[in-house]
Design an enzyme around this catalytic site. Sequence first.
Site, PDB file in Angstrom:
ATOM      1  N   ASP A  21       0.821  -1.211   0.000  1.00  0.00           N
ATOM      2  CA  ASP A  21       0.000   0.000   0.000  1.00  0.00           C
ATOM      3  C   ASP A  21       0.859   1.267   0.000  1.00  0.00           C
ATOM      4  OD1 ASP A  21      -2.282   1.483   0.020  1.00  0.00           O
ATOM      5  OD2 ASP A  21      -2.845   1.032   2.085  1.00  0.00           O
ATOM      6  N   GLY A  22       0.329   2.311  -0.595  1.00  0.00           N
ATOM      7  CA  GLY A  22       0.976   3.624  -0.492  1.00  0.00           C
ATOM      8  C   GLY A  22       1.665   4.102  -1.756  1.00  0.00           C
ATOM      9  N   TRP A  26       3.003   7.930  -2.251  1.00  0.00           N
ATOM     10  CA  TRP A  26       4.459   8.078  -2.503  1.00  0.00           C
ATOM     11  C   TRP A  26       4.674   8.969  -3.726  1.00  0.00           C
ATOM     12  CZ3 TRP A  26       7.856   7.092  -6.462  1.00  0.00           C
ATOM     13  CH2 TRP A  26       9.212   6.992  -6.131  1.00  0.00           C
ATOM     14  N   ARG A  34       0.029   8.914 -10.098  1.00  0.00           N
ATOM     15  CA  ARG A  34      -0.085   7.680  -9.318  1.00  0.00           C
ATOM     16  C   ARG A  34       0.570   6.493 -10.030  1.00  0.00           C
ATOM     17  NH1 ARG A  34      -3.584   7.335  -5.309  1.00  0.00           N
ATOM     18  NH2 ARG A  34      -4.003   5.171  -5.803  1.00  0.00           N
ATOM     19  N   HIS A  38       3.090   3.263  -8.875  1.00  0.00           N
ATOM     20  CA  HIS A  38       2.919   1.821  -9.107  1.00  0.00           C
ATOM     21  C   HIS A  38       4.158   1.243  -9.796  1.00  0.00           C
ATOM     22  CE1 HIS A  38      -1.061   1.987  -7.556  1.00  0.00           C
ATOM     23  NE2 HIS A  38      -1.580   2.672  -8.562  1.00  0.00           N
ATOM     24  N   THR A  67     -10.661  -7.071  -6.260  1.00  0.00           N
ATOM     25  CA  THR A  67     -11.938  -7.007  -6.978  1.00  0.00           C
ATOM     26  C   THR A  67     -12.542  -5.597  -6.858  1.00  0.00           C
ATOM     27  OG1 THR A  67     -12.891  -7.987  -4.972  1.00  0.00           O
ATOM     28  CG2 THR A  67     -12.592  -9.458  -6.821  1.00  0.00           C
ATOM     29  N   ARG A  72     -11.315   2.176  -9.637  1.00  0.00           N
ATOM     30  CA  ARG A  72     -10.313   3.261  -9.794  1.00  0.00           C
ATOM     31  C   ARG A  72     -10.439   3.883 -11.189  1.00  0.00           C
ATOM     32  NH1 ARG A  72      -4.944   2.426  -6.297  1.00  0.00           N
ATOM     33  NH2 ARG A  72      -5.997   1.695  -4.439  1.00  0.00           N
ATOM     34  N   LEU A 132      10.756 -20.771  -4.293  1.00  0.00           N
ATOM     35  CA  LEU A 132       9.746 -19.886  -3.686  1.00  0.00           C
ATOM     36  C   LEU A 132       8.405 -19.988  -4.419  1.00  0.00           C
ATOM     37  CD1 LEU A 132       9.040 -17.407  -1.780  1.00  0.00           C
ATOM     38  CD2 LEU A 132       9.676 -15.968  -3.735  1.00  0.00           C
ATOM     39  N   LEU A 196      -7.349  -5.179   6.768  1.00  0.00           N
ATOM     40  CA  LEU A 196      -7.060  -6.343   5.931  1.00  0.00           C
ATOM     41  C   LEU A 196      -7.603  -6.176   4.508  1.00  0.00           C
ATOM     42  CD1 LEU A 196      -5.595  -8.971   6.280  1.00  0.00           C
ATOM     43  CD2 LEU A 196      -7.602  -9.958   7.356  1.00  0.00           C
TER      44      LEU A 196
HETATM   45  C1  FPP Z   1      -1.874   0.199  -3.251  1.00  0.00           C
HETATM   46  O1  FPP Z   1      -1.366   1.501  -3.337  1.00  0.00           O
HETATM   47  C2  FPP Z   1      -1.331  -0.594  -4.335  1.00  0.00           C
HETATM   48  C3  FPP Z   1      -2.048  -1.159  -5.334  1.00  0.00           C
HETATM   49  C4  FPP Z   1      -3.513  -1.044  -5.437  1.00  0.00           C
HETATM   50  C5  FPP Z   1      -1.398  -1.920  -6.395  1.00  0.00           C
HETATM   51  C6  FPP Z   1      -0.167  -2.681  -6.021  1.00  0.00           C
HETATM   52  C7  FPP Z   1       0.446  -3.145  -7.237  1.00  0.00           C
HETATM   53  C8  FPP Z   1       1.752  -3.110  -7.570  1.00  0.00           C
HETATM   54  C9  FPP Z   1       2.817  -2.687  -6.635  1.00  0.00           C
HETATM   55  C10 FPP Z   1       2.210  -3.471  -8.926  1.00  0.00           C
HETATM   56  C11 FPP Z   1       1.618  -4.694  -9.600  1.00  0.00           C
HETATM   57  C12 FPP Z   1       2.149  -5.986  -9.171  1.00  0.00           C
HETATM   58  C13 FPP Z   1       2.861  -6.865  -9.940  1.00  0.00           C
HETATM   59  C14 FPP Z   1       3.004  -8.251  -9.518  1.00  0.00           C
HETATM   60  C15 FPP Z   1       3.515  -6.495 -11.183  1.00  0.00           C
HETATM   61  P1  FPP Z   1      -2.392   2.696  -3.547  1.00  0.00           P
HETATM   62  O2  FPP Z   1      -2.410   3.044  -4.985  1.00  0.00           O
HETATM   63  O3  FPP Z   1      -3.714   2.336  -2.981  1.00  0.00           O
HETATM   64  O4  FPP Z   1      -1.694   3.817  -2.715  1.00  0.00           O
HETATM   65  P2  FPP Z   1      -2.416   4.995  -1.945  1.00  0.00           P
HETATM   66  O5  FPP Z   1      -3.193   4.355  -0.832  1.00  0.00           O
HETATM   67  O6  FPP Z   1      -1.274   5.819  -1.468  1.00  0.00           O
HETATM   68  O7  FPP Z   1      -3.296   5.715  -2.917  1.00  0.00           O
END
Ligand code: FPP
Length: 241
Positions: A21-22, A26, A34, A38, A67, A72, A132, A196
């Site tokens: 998350d985050g 960031w 955003r 990612h 889901t 978004r 793994l 969670l």
């Molecule tokens: C939450 O941060 C993160 C996500 C919803 C996506 C996580 C996905 C990745 C790190 C990349 C994809 C994975 C692979 C395996 C290639 P947020 O966007 O909700 O952050 P915020 O709460 O600061 O808005």
Amino acid sequence: MSEEFPPKGAAMPRHVAIIMDGNGRWAKQRGMPRAYGHRQGVLALEPIIEACGEWGIEALTIFAFSTENWARPKEEIAALMGLIVEFFNKKIDELDKKGVCIRMLGDLRQVPELQRKTAEAAMARTAHNAGLKLNIALNYGSRQEIVRAARLLAQKCRQGEMRPEDIDENAFEDALYTRGLPPVDLLIRTSGEERLSNFLLYQCAYAEFLFVPEFWPDFTREVFARALATYFGRARRFGKV
Ligand code: FPP
């Protein structure tokens, strides 16, 4: 860090799950879109996968797309989907060589064809690897997973393959996406959020929860090692004294 970590005799978690998350916050802190967060998030993931392999963690499960994430903005969904394909294209040879076994958790039928096919190819290619176990939750929701399991078992009963009284924890676990994996020992969520969010509700029954303040792109191998050190200090009683 690598010399003294993990400490001798430390009981490594068999299964670590991470809510990454985050990324958005960031990026915002840096005045960036955003999607940039990612992208950095995927880069942050690579050393963590490596560390899990090195430190003898059996399974790593990461939450890539829920889901609920379909709500978004369209561009953000497209960016995330693009990153998933990019990740597999860039990393599959190396992951395969390292013996990583990839499994997708979630309903792939609703995932765009390119992403679905790429993910399925990665699973098929690495299915027999013994290193793994990397589980990537994509279009995953835990309530949906549990309801699906109930439906699968009900169908088996209706078809006469099993009786309702045969439904025990083992049968139920076999009907989840995580079939055959050990239960989650340690759940980490970054960015200071403490919930969670519909991730692995069943599998986390006795998990230790660790909420760290770092945004996901700042979750380095060192931060991971510190989180594990905290985990080593937890007394796990599993309902006993
Ligand atoms: C939450 O941060 C993160 C996500 C919803 C996506 C996580 C996905 C990745 C790190 C990349 C994809 C994975 C692979 C395996 C290639 P947020 O966007 O909700 O952050 P915020 O709460 O600061 O808005």
